[in-house]
Write a protein that holds these residues in place. Structure first.
Motif, PDB file in Angstrom:
ATOM      1  N   UNK A 194       0.382  -1.201   0.004  1.00  0.00           N
ATOM      2  CA  UNK A 194      -0.190   0.159   0.377  1.00  0.00           C
ATOM      3  C   UNK A 194       1.225   1.323  -0.442  1.00  0.00           C
ATOM      4  N   UNK A 195       0.919   1.870  -1.015  1.00  0.00           N
ATOM      5  CA  UNK A 195       1.789   3.299  -1.373  1.00  0.00           C
ATOM      6  C   UNK A 195       1.061   4.434  -0.092  1.00  0.00           C
ATOM      7  N   UNK A 196       0.861   4.841  -0.334  1.00  0.00           N
ATOM      8  CA  UNK A 196       0.187   6.223   0.312  1.00  0.00           C
ATOM      9  C   UNK A 196      -1.454   6.170   0.919  1.00  0.00           C
ATOM     10  N   UNK A 197      -1.677   5.848   2.154  1.00  0.00           N
ATOM     11  CA  UNK A 197      -3.267   6.119   2.225  1.00  0.00           C
ATOM     12  C   UNK A 197      -3.095   7.260   3.154  1.00  0.00           C
TER      13      UNK A 197
ATOM     14  N   UNK B 153       3.257  -4.679   3.101  1.00  0.00           N
ATOM     15  CA  UNK B 153       3.675  -4.327   3.222  1.00  0.00           C
ATOM     16  C   UNK B 153       3.321  -2.466   2.903  1.00  0.00           C
ATOM     17  N   UNK B 154       3.943  -1.401   3.550  1.00  0.00           N
ATOM     18  CA  UNK B 154       3.447   0.280   3.382  1.00  0.00           C
ATOM     19  C   UNK B 154       4.885   0.430   3.724  1.00  0.00           C
ATOM     20  N   UNK B 155       4.659   1.693   2.716  1.00  0.00           N
ATOM     21  CA  UNK B 155       6.096   2.726   3.850  1.00  0.00           C
ATOM     22  C   UNK B 155       5.132   3.987   4.226  1.00  0.00           C
ATOM     23  N   UNK B 156       5.180   4.251   5.575  1.00  0.00           N
ATOM     24  CA  UNK B 156       4.913   5.096   6.392  1.00  0.00           C
ATOM     25  C   UNK B 156       4.996   6.036   6.850  1.00  0.00           C
ATOM     26  N   UNK B 157       4.477   7.034   6.784  1.00  0.00           N
ATOM     27  CA  UNK B 157       4.949   8.745   7.718  1.00  0.00           C
ATOM     28  C   UNK B 157       5.874   8.421   9.354  1.00  0.00           C
TER      29      UNK B 157
ATOM     30  N   UNK C 279       9.559   8.585   6.161  1.00  0.00           N
ATOM     31  CA  UNK C 279       9.063   7.279   5.949  1.00  0.00           C
ATOM     32  C   UNK C 279       9.392   5.938   6.496  1.00  0.00           C
ATOM     33  N   UNK C 280       9.348   5.412   6.543  1.00  0.00           N
ATOM     34  CA  UNK C 280       9.455   4.253   7.367  1.00  0.00           C
ATOM     35  C   UNK C 280       9.224   2.767   6.547  1.00  0.00           C
ATOM     36  N   UNK C 281       9.660   1.687   6.211  1.00  0.00           N
ATOM     37  CA  UNK C 281       8.887   0.308   5.943  1.00  0.00           C
ATOM     38  C   UNK C 281       8.135  -0.557   6.656  1.00  0.00           C
TER      39      UNK C 281
END
Length: 113
Positions: free
Chosen positions: A19-22, A59-63, A101-103
């Motif tokens: 999920x790229x951006x949410x 997997x997310x690249x979350x703030x 960002x962190x994975x």
């Protein structure tokens, strides 16, 4: 991710969906909508994984500012390479650099059915 921990084969390829951006529009934030939507997304991804397409991880690249949401509410795990910095400084990172960002990953095999 530790290959021993997840019993991954020698090729180290992991079946995952990213999920790229949410995000939720600011005027709708702080009302629980993001939590509801994201929980629904995880539920549906789990169902799709079981019934149609076999993937194990989300997997997310979350703030940094969203780190507590992913980890505390949805049981995501950060990558091992980020353990030291996150365990010592996540609150400071959220204050100083909330868009860092962190994975993070979620293991669907641990999802409650």
């Amino acid at each position: 991710m530790n290959t021993d921990e997840h019993k991954i084969g020698k090729n180290k390829l992991l079946p995952a969906i990213k999920i790229g951006r949410f995000a939720i529009k600011k005027k709708y934030s702080k009302k629980g909508l993001g939590t509801e939507f994201f929980g629904s997304i995880l539920y549906n991804l789990n169902e799709i994984s079981k019934e149609k397409i076999g993937f194990r991880f989300v997997v997310v690249e979350g703030y940094a500012r969203a780190y507590p949401l992913y980890v505390k509410k949805f049981n995501f795990t950060n990558l091992k390479k980020d353990d030291d910095i996150i365990s010592k400084n996540i609150e400071e990172i959220i204050k100083k650099d909330p868009e860092r960002t962190f994975y993070l990953y979620y293991d669907l095999s641990n999802a409650s059915n």
